[in-house]
Design a protein around this motif. Structure first.
Motif: not given
Length: 705
Positions: A295-315
């Protein structure tokens, strides 16, 4: 006088009744002895204890055969409800487990519902060492209760949480939908990362030991000398391309930052490191710790469980420019000597101005110089003349051809990595622009695609893979974590074939790749990445600073090295940080040095330590989430601790993909908040000066890059 005939009839009736009763009793006894499941189970349960032997899960190794994760023994408290009805010191057991009698009854009922009265079920999973010691000493007070050992995961390096994944208990719905997979209530399976993808390889096969009991339910030995026992078969190991020390360094460099880095071996497609920041210790989500940490990780403001390497999309910004150059060369709309006059902006489209940080004469006199100086005007013009190529007869058809090139560079499509949840980024198709502009649009309507902006987005994984294509002069292997599997089966070989196949979908001439590679080498020699060095190696690189409507620009950097014999390709994104050469470039340089030289020099190690302490997390992100979550945090915390992997609003169980979407949907978006006015982010961002050794590069006009 009694009629003899009537007596005879009565005698026959009585005889028939007796025979019928005898037959009924006989068949009932036969049923009870031979066919009654409940009585058979009860009889077997009284005499034989069926102990499940859980196998060790397979180990995952890095490229140097270092175990990324290991197994350690954990214990569950199991119960056979029918045996626990009498003689149990309920008060003592509740006191040891820290529960009350109401919870005791609830757990017992749950065990009966899941497994029946005569089969063992989990009563208290994953005991702490202290709890196990006390129970083991006092187990004689609790007839019908048993201690069951099972292997659980441990992560000695405490990195790579989003790569290795985690285990989760199978639920009733999964058991109902997958009866053929051999799971039982209380079992654990991979629910994320490599644990999920390679579950069938890692899980192994459980064994069963039949133990004989006396009339007091005490174990007295093996039943029939073990003739009916089955041996547990350990799961098979995975051998990966990861370099765990490189992963450690990458995660260290990303402390106090948001973003990602992906490093790939271009010769094999094997991923050397996949960093997503912020990150977390994977031990926090081991089954024994998950309840209190999820619960603490899923509610973390910076989203550590979000894998930016393959889910983060950037210009991709200016890191896209080498790809635009390759397309223009292959389409023969330019030659390597093609130059373009730029006075600080692009005016090739009427009414549209594309700014450029350079205005000095000659900064885009040919392709290599334009790459080194990252001239926006030059690459806007390349996109325009590619789409307007007369041989395609219309801008729409020219754009379709350009889109095909992008897909071949792995942009706008999933790479196919062996991890679940990959996002494909965005290369918009013609329907998007038809909707925006009707059917009367031309290249100038999306001119900033030429500099990696407009509606184009890509993941760091895609950016790194595109560098592999340039490094290899046109071919690549599908990016993957696992290189090989222990005792590989035919099914394994079929699955792994896609990661061992060389892909050469582009047919761009080697001469075009060579020009672009030399241009990228110029970037790291006298261009926008001139301060980025890897001791002992020449690198090819491209910096990028992508516009971000939610705050300060994203810093991007792509590279490969050595130039003439590439062994590593890398992409780095640091969110809300500013200039790519200043904030993303050093991360790439230290990681390349570590991989190529197998160590960091004393000077580089000192600089890397200083860099890791710089805080680039925007203050507005912290404030926005603090305000948004404060009202709901305490309410959701208890619910999510008890119902992990469930929707916090509806309580419905979420699949892995839905879980990831839920995380991503809560990603920072201040423009979605009423009254939140974008001020560019710089004034509200924690922005400290970089270490003295890292200086922003200036071009000849004094403009920062």
């Amino acid at each position: 006088m009694i009629n003899p005939q009537r007596l005879q009839v009565r005698s026959k009736i009585i005889t028939a009744i007796m025979v019928a009763l005898f037959v009924i009793i006989f068949f009932q006894l036969m049923n009870l002895q031979l066919f009654s499941k409940n009585l058979r189970l009860q009889a077997e349960g009284n005499a034989i204890y069926r102990k499940v032997i859980y196998p060790d899960r397979g180990i995952i190794y890095d490229r140097k055969m270092k175990p990324i994760l290991t197994n350690q023994v954990s214990y569950d408290l199991m119960v056979v409800p029918a045996e626990a009805r009498r003689g149990v010191d309920t008060f003592a057991l509740c006191n040891i487990l820290g529960i009350d009698t109401a919870q005791y009854r609830e757990r017992m009922l749950t065990a009966i519902i899941k497994n029946g009265n005569y089969r063992q079920g989990s009563f208290e999973p994953l005991l702490t060492p202290q709890m196990y010691a006390v129970l083991n000493e006092n187990l004689y007070k609790f007839p019908g209760f048993y201690l069951q050992d099972r292997p659980m995961r441990s992560y000695p390096y405490k990195v790579g949480a989003n790569i290795v994944g985690r285990l989760g208990e199978v639920d009733a719905k999964y058991l109902e939908e997958h009866p053929e997979e051999g799971y039982q209530s209380g079992d654990y399976k991979g629910v994320a990362g490599l644990e999920f993808t390679y579950e069938k390889v890692l899980m192994g096969q459980r064994g069963v030991q039949q133990l004989l009991r006396d009339n007091r339910s005490r174990i007295i030995g093996s039943f029939d000398n073990g003739a009916y026992d089955t041996v547990a078969i350990a799961g098979r190991n995975l051998y990966t391309s990861l370099d765990i020390e490189l992963q450690e360094l990458g995660e260290k460099l990303f402390k106090h930052k948001l973003g990602s880095a992906v490093a790939i071996n271009p010769k094999t497609g094997g991923i050397l490191a996949m960093v997503t920041a912020p990150n977390f210790d994977p031990n926090l989500l081991s089954p024994s710790q998950r309840r209190k940490n999820y619960g603490r990780l899923i509610l973390d403001t910076a989203r550590p469980m979000y894998n930016r390497a393959m889910q983060g999309t950037y210009p991709p910004g200016s890191t896209f420019k080498p790809l635009g150059a390759l397309v223009a060369l292959e389409e023969r709309v330019i030659t390597p000597g093609y130059g373009y006059g730029c006075g600080g902006a692009y005016f090739g489209c009427r009414g549209i101005r594309v700014g450029c940080t350079h205005r000095n004469p000659g900064h885009a006199s040919n392709l290599r110089v334009a790459l080194a100086n990252s001239c926006n005007s030059y690459f806007s013009q390349l996109f325009k003349i590619v789409v307007e190529n007369p041989k395609y007869k219309s801008d729409k058809l020219g754009y379709v051809k350009w889109q095909q090139y992008m897909n071949s560079f792995s942009l706008g499509v999933r790479t196919g990595i062996d991890l679940p949840g990959e996002y494909k980024g965005n290369i918009p198709d013609t329907s998007v622009y038809n909707k925006d502009y009707g059917n009367r649009w031309v290249a100038c309507n999306m001119i900033t695609l030429g500099i990696g902006q407009d509606k184009m987005t890509a993941t760091p994984l895609q950016m790194a893979n595109s560098m592999c294509i340039i490094a290899n002069k046109g071919y690549y292997y599908v990016p993957h974590i696992v290189d090989s599997i222990q005792e590989e089966t035919i099914a394994d070989t079929v699955y792994m074939a896609k990661y061992r196949k060389k892909h050469a979908d582009l047919h761009i001439a080697d001469t075009a790749y060579e020009v672009v590679k030399r241009g990228m080498a110029d970037v790291a020699t006298f261009g926008t990445a001139a301060r980025i060095k890897v001791p002992g190696h020449q690198i090819a690189a491209k910096t990028g600073t992508a516009q971000n409507p939610h705050g300060q620009d994203h810093a991007l950097f792509v590279a490969f090295a050595p130039v003439d014999n590439p062994r590593i390709a890398i992409a780095v994104v640091v969110e809300n940080a500013g200039y790519g050469g200043t904030w993303a470039g050093p991360i790439a340089a230290y990681m390349m040095e570590k991989y190529l030289n197998d160590t960091l020099s004393a000077e580089s190690a000192k600089k890397a330590e200083e860099f890791s302490k710089v805080d680039k997390i925007p203050a507005e992100i912290k404030r926005w989430y603090k305000t948004r979550d404060s009202a709901s945090y305490s309410r959701q915390q208890k619910s999510m601790a008890d119902n992990v992997d469930k929707d916090p609003l509806t309580g419905r169980e979420l699949s892995y993909t839905e879980n990831q979407v839920a995380v991503i949907k809560r990603t920072f978006d201040p423009e979605a908040e009423r009254g939140n006015k974008n001020t560019g982010g710089q004034g509200n961002t924690i922005y400290r000066q970089p270490p003295a050794a890292i200086i922003e590069h200036k071009d000849t006009s004094g403009k920062r890059r």
